[in-house]
Design an enzyme around this catalytic site. Sequence first.
Site, PDB file in Angstrom:
ATOM      1  N   CYS A  94      32.410  37.105  42.317  1.00  0.00           N
ATOM      2  CA  CYS A  94      32.816  38.077  41.296  1.00  0.00           C
ATOM      3  C   CYS A  94      34.334  38.165  41.173  1.00  0.00           C
ATOM      4  CB  CYS A  94      32.268  39.456  41.644  1.00  0.00           C
ATOM      5  SG  CYS A  94      30.467  39.533  41.604  1.00  0.00           S
TER       6      CYS A  94
ATOM      7  N   HIS B 106      34.164  43.833  38.543  1.00  0.00           N
ATOM      8  CA  HIS B 106      33.895  45.164  39.114  1.00  0.00           C
ATOM      9  C   HIS B 106      35.083  45.676  39.901  1.00  0.00           C
ATOM     10  CE1 HIS B 106      33.370  43.589  43.216  1.00  0.00           C
ATOM     11  NE2 HIS B 106      32.694  42.588  42.673  1.00  0.00           N
TER      12      HIS B 106
END
Length: 199
Positions: free
Chosen positions: A175, A159
């Site tokens: 992440c 992301h």
Amino acid sequence: MSNSRLTRRATLLGAVSALATPTLLRAQSTDAFPQVEDPIREQTPVRRNISSFRQQNWQDHFETLGVGCLLADISSRAVHYWGGDGQTYRLYPSSVPMTEELTKRGYTKVVRKARNPSWTPTASMRERDPTLPERMEGGAGNPLGTRAMYLTWPAYLVHGTHDTRKIGRQSSSGCIGLYNQHVEELYEMVEVGTQVLLL
């Protein structure tokens, strides 16, 4: 004659100093710098070696190209993308997990994509930081930035981020983060089904 030369020089220096003062004061303003960042001596050193960003070959990591391949190299903090056309290649700097315990490695794939994604912190994230919201809609301040690509592993994503200080650092809860402008470019190329390797 020498006195007048000194006087002119002193006057000129005084005028330059007076003109520069507002700029210097703005540069020293605390508004220009983060207020909550840890002292640099307490931060993990970042490898800024250009050799960490060498081009790689998809064949070294994947059996087939398929619709595309994405490699998140955690040690060099770089994301490599190869398009299914066999021609497209991109290399981006990234953020990586804060600790080895938060790091998941291995093969997965992109199963979903979202523009301006909402964010729901995991239970363990909220346990580490009870001030986190239960949910945050997409937009400014959202830790997932402007685009997200969800993997088969729950709560693991590639992301963007609005906090550009995180790129190149161990700063995520698992992440892989990219600058918003990079994740927006990557988002347009990556298809659902793209193979992913966190190495």
